[in-house]
Design an enzyme around this catalytic site. Structure first.
Site, PDB file in Angstrom:
ATOM      1  N   GLU A 287       0.769  -1.200   0.041  1.00 36.67           N
ATOM      2  CA  GLU A 287      -0.045  -0.095   0.132  1.00 36.67           C
ATOM      3  C   GLU A 287       0.787   1.339   0.031  1.00 36.67           C
ATOM      4  O   GLU A 287       0.458   2.205  -0.635  1.00 36.67           O
ATOM      5  CB  GLU A 287      -0.867   0.015   1.217  1.00 36.67           C
ATOM      6  CG  GLU A 287      -2.019  -0.901   1.241  1.00 36.67           C
ATOM      7  CD  GLU A 287      -2.850  -1.390   0.110  1.00 36.67           C
ATOM      8  OE1 GLU A 287      -3.096  -0.059  -0.606  1.00 36.67           O
ATOM      9  OE2 GLU A 287      -3.363  -2.458  -0.428  1.00 36.67           O
ATOM     10  N   ASP A 379       3.748  -3.836  -5.698  1.00 37.89           N
ATOM     11  CA  ASP A 379       4.262  -5.152  -5.412  1.00 37.89           C
ATOM     12  C   ASP A 379       5.767  -5.301  -5.468  1.00 37.89           C
ATOM     13  O   ASP A 379       6.425  -5.763  -4.396  1.00 37.89           O
ATOM     14  CB  ASP A 379       4.054  -6.450  -6.323  1.00 37.89           C
ATOM     15  CG  ASP A 379       2.629  -7.061  -6.072  1.00 37.89           C
ATOM     16  OD1 ASP A 379       2.038  -6.772  -4.968  1.00 37.89           O
ATOM     17  OD2 ASP A 379       1.987  -7.754  -6.900  1.00 37.89           O
TER      18      ASP A 379
END
Ligand SMILES: [Zn+2]
Length: 434
Positions: A287, A379
């Protein structure tokens, strides 16, 4: 009376709209049947790369859930197309408009009434399938935690917010359309963007808490690692919250929201229950990756460019008689030059909102592609800042817990997936193969 040649742009629009509607429907139907067949074909066996990590029963539940959702999607798609057709070419919007004109005469109130009546009827049309989704489909697969009572309370709150926020905005935009001259759309766009930014600022602190409880993340098992990670990434630890997502659904999630001082990362309590502290850190790092890569800024820039184009188009279309006639609506026309015509602004807004998605659906792959690229970037950031092994095991648990299929149809993914499928994501994470 219109001369015959005046009708040709209207007929052209009717044809273009009908063709786009049929093509779009055919494309969506083709995609969803591909998805259903692909998932069914791969149901018997766990894909080789996940063998030993995902149980066969879990894999099959995901397949059944995906197929059930896709079948419901077909119904929603058909209903949506019928509704658009009913409002436009079949004369629904025109009939509603004429009926309201007969009751209250022309003016701002009639136009607001038209918007409200349209919203109410559309909501009623969508209601049965949305109830079915929650209380039949989600229930059957064990995801629903909502009671009918909570659903009703949510619906009332949503309605109240919609009226409190939506109605004044609608009135302002209608007023601009009538009073701000030929460049009204530029003013309306400015107003719209200002409101969007304001909503992004106030949503986390004032609106979201109307529906859920948020408390700061204060898990002692997590604290040390999380603080270290936040410091490493240059964030203040104030923006971490846990939300009682379990009140409504067993689906686990984490998301980032707001910007500037209002930015925060929100974990569903269901997510914290499923993941180890290391995995939570990996999800948090993902995030934070969205923040670091300025994905919110990107999204705002894209949204403002698209809505500027939309408002400009609306500004032009709302002045063209063929725009109304071609979509099955009789515009107000001053037959006597001494009298003002009934304003068409609310009609223009509604027609625009109904018809534009029919054309923009063909852009869906571009937007989905951008979103999936952002997921890969987040990611990669998470792998650099936390552990790849933790990220991949967290993702696997999340895909498993939400019964997301491991074998979606690749073409369907290009159109509809905002997040890459598990196999693609894990393949890019070092240790994701292990
Ligand atoms: Zn993400």
């Amino acid at each position: 009376m219109f001369a015959l040649e005046d009708l040709s742009p209207a007929i052209g629009l009717t044809l273009a709209f009908a063709v786009a509607l049929v093509l779009g429907l055919a494309l969506k139907f083709w995609l969803v049947t591909r998805q259903i067949r692909y998932v069914a074909r791969h149901r018997a066996e766990v894909p080789a790369r996940f063998a030993g990590r995902i149980a066969l029963a879990t894999h099959q539940k995901a397949a059944d859930y995906t197929i059930a959702k896709a079948r419901l999607g077909v119904l929603e798609m058909a209903l949506g197309a019928v509704a658009v057709l009913g409002w436009t070419l079949l004369g629904g919007l025109d009939a509603l408009n004429q009926a309201l004109l007969a009751v209250s005469g022309a003016g701002l109130l009639q136009q607001l009434a038209l918007l409200l009546a349209f919203a109410a009827i559309s909501g009623l049309i969508d209601l049965p399938l949305s109830l079915y989704r929650i209380f039949a489909l989600e229930q059957r697969f064990g995801f629903n935690r909502m009671t009918l009572r909570l659903w009703l309370v949510d619906a009332l709150k949503g309605l109240l917010l919609g009226v409190l926020i939506g109605l004044p905005i609608a009135a302002l935009i209608l007023w601009l359309m009538a009073a701000a001259g030929p460049l009204w759309w530029l003013w309306a766009w400015g107003l719209w963007m200002g409101l969007q930014l304001l909503l992004m600022l106030v949503y986390p602190t004032f609106i979201a808490p109307l529906f859920n409880e948020f408390r700061p993340l204060q898990d002692p098992a997590l604290q040390a690692g999380v603080s270290a990670l936040m410091q490493r990434c240059g964030f203040s630890a104030k923006g971490l919250f846990v939300m009682d997502g379990s009140r409504r659904s067993a689906h686990a999630n984490a998301y980032f929201t707001g910007f500037g001082a209002a930015r925060r990362v929100v974990f569903h309590d269901t997510l914290l229950q499923q993941l180890t502290p290391g995995e939570v850190q990996a999800v948090l790092a993902h995030e934070l990756g969205h923040f670091k890569h300025r994905h919110i800024t990107w999204r705002i820039a894209l949204m403002s460019a698209l809505s500027l184009a939309g408002f400009a188009l609306l500004g032009w279309l709302s002045g063209q008689m063929w725009f109304y006639i071609g979509l099955g609506v009789r515009p107000g026309i001053a037959l006597d030059p001494a009298l003002a015509a009934a304003p068409n602004d609310a009609l223009a807004l509604l027609l625009f909102l109904l018809v534009v998605p029919v054309f923009t659906f063909f852009m869906a792959p571009l937007l989905a592609q951008l979103s999936r690229r952002h997921e890969f970037q987040a990611d990669a950031y998470a792998v650099a800042q936390a552990s790849g092994a933790d990220l991949s095991s967290a993702l696997l648990k999340l895909y498993e817990g939400s019964a997301a299929t491991l074998t979606p149809d690749p073409v369907y993914v290009r159109f509809h997936y905002s997040h890459p499928p598990a196999a693609e994501r894990l393949a890019r994470i070092p240790a994701g193969n292990g």
